[in-house]
Scaffold this active site. Sequence first.
Site, PDB file in Angstrom:
ATOM      1  N   LYS A 300      13.611 112.607   2.044  1.00 47.28           N
ATOM      2  CA  LYS A 300      13.608 111.144   1.948  1.00 47.28           C
ATOM      3  C   LYS A 300      12.639 110.589   0.909  1.00 47.28           C
ATOM      4  O   LYS A 300      12.896 109.543   0.310  1.00 47.28           O
ATOM      5  CB  LYS A 300      13.308 110.526   3.317  1.00 47.28           C
ATOM      6  CG  LYS A 300      14.447 110.651   4.307  1.00 47.28           C
ATOM      7  CD  LYS A 300      14.137 109.889   5.587  1.00 47.28           C
ATOM      8  CE  LYS A 300      15.284 109.979   6.570  1.00 47.28           C
ATOM      9  NZ  LYS A 300      15.044 109.182   7.796  1.00 47.28           N
ATOM     10  N   GLY A 361       3.874 108.853  10.448  1.00 44.71           N
ATOM     11  CA  GLY A 361       4.647 109.516   9.399  1.00 44.71           C
ATOM     12  C   GLY A 361       5.621 108.565   8.722  1.00 44.71           C
ATOM     13  O   GLY A 361       5.477 107.342   8.768  1.00 44.71           O
ATOM     14  N   ASP A 386      -6.971 108.982  10.930  1.00 42.48           N
ATOM     15  CA  ASP A 386      -7.117 108.703   9.495  1.00 42.48           C
ATOM     16  C   ASP A 386      -5.789 108.234   8.895  1.00 42.48           C
ATOM     17  O   ASP A 386      -5.760 107.277   8.105  1.00 42.48           O
ATOM     18  CB  ASP A 386      -7.605 109.961   8.765  1.00 42.48           C
ATOM     19  CG  ASP A 386      -9.053 110.297   9.100  1.00 42.48           C
ATOM     20  OD1 ASP A 386      -9.782 109.377   9.530  1.00 42.48           O
ATOM     21  OD2 ASP A 386      -9.439 111.474   8.945  1.00 42.48           O
TER      22      ASP A 386
END
Length: 501
Positions: A300, A361, A386
């Site tokens: 992607k 993600g 993070d």
Amino acid sequence: MAQTRSLPRICIALGLPDISTLLDHARCEAEAGEVFLEFRLDFLDEPCKGAACIRGFLEQFPDCIILATCRRHQNHGKFNGSIEEQLAILDQAVDAGAHAIDIEIETAEVAQDRLHHLRGRTQVIVSYHNFEATPPMDTVVNRVMKVQADAYKVVTTARKPSDNVRVLSAAKALPKHRMIVLAMGELGFPTRVLSPVFGGVYTYAAPRFAAGTAAGQVSAHSLRHLYRVEKLGKSARIYGVIADPIRHSISPAVHNRAFQSRRVDAVYLPFLVSPAYLRDFFSMAAKLPISGFSVTIPHKQKIIRYLDVVDPLAKRIGAVNTVWRKAGKWRGANTDAFGVTGPLSRVLKLPKSSVLIVGNGGAARGAACALSDAGAKVSLVGRNADRVRALSKVCGAEALGREQLERRHFDAVVHATPLGMFPHVNECFFNGNIPADVVFDMVYNPVETLLVQHAREQGKTVIPGLDMFIEQAVRQFEIWTGESAPRPVMLKAAMEALDHK
């Protein structure tokens, strides 16, 4: 030369160990309406008796067409006899009524006089097989055509996507010759569907209740009803999905059913594309040509570098899941965004609504950007603090730690991680109370994830992952065809496909 009888587009390859089992499966196929069967005599423990059984089978099923094959082990078959013994068995098969025989090029080259005799009584197909790779096709075709035959079969092994188009082009380039062309393996699957479209005489399928005789074979039912091999025209448009792995995808079931419902002359194929061969795939896509395709893991993000035009939202998300060609240019969009905002907007007003996204993600990023653009107040939480903070800055969202969720409540939570996805069905991000009124799980396999089950038990409004899948697929269909998508048909196809996974 024997009278040429038209061969159906699908041949069922039957490679069984004994005559009784062979006949059982052959009868099963014939009773289901299949008429073109290959008897792999070399698979039998007694090939000679296998040739003789053809007569009895044809007496019971006179409409069937039998292709007899007895490939020697030196040429990747299972027959251990000499060339003379091989030809004697095929001669017996012809006497028993076989309408065609398949003789590998290695035998054909040294027995051309015998082939001439056989051609007076049946159709002779001279075949070439390469189980390692796809060599230069001109060389292969020139070799087989030095032997006079009624048809020529060239079967190779696909090692990269462009091998598919090289194999298919061999049939297209020689329309006056009767060619059967295929590439073996999962990479070569598209050739099994497209071969007849490109001028191939027929393609091979596995029997319904036994294994096939070559890698990549699927059932005739799939070829006929899912991919509509017998109904595709020579100008059929080609679509597909690229992924690695690809076997799990339900997209072919959904989009092919949609094409069928709208009477679109098109087919949607699974293309196995590893990251190393993404550029090679584009080479194939231009030559087939492919009209459009879906993009999923792991392509992607990297697909963007190969596109001429990218939709602004997809560019912001940094991921494309839908590609099509228009005016000679490859264009990309991200319909996953519609897959999030569409279902949510049907149960709450997105502007100023509070939405918690679980994940950090690509799926979480797409959801965050889409919802932020829709006016929602977005918060993010995930296992990697993070990455959550970094993503929140990109999307203008609030970064939260897991411990902060106990004191917060949201209009909706969007779960954008693989937790709960098959085969890890017992995993769930929330152990207790889910801090939202609406729970949207992007995972759609299984349909009822552990998160969805917990949400129902807690009286939440639930949006299952299949809603997102269908929403983005509907948008893809409309981009590609310009027609309204048959949503109910697509949902039913998806449910049926998941039931069979």
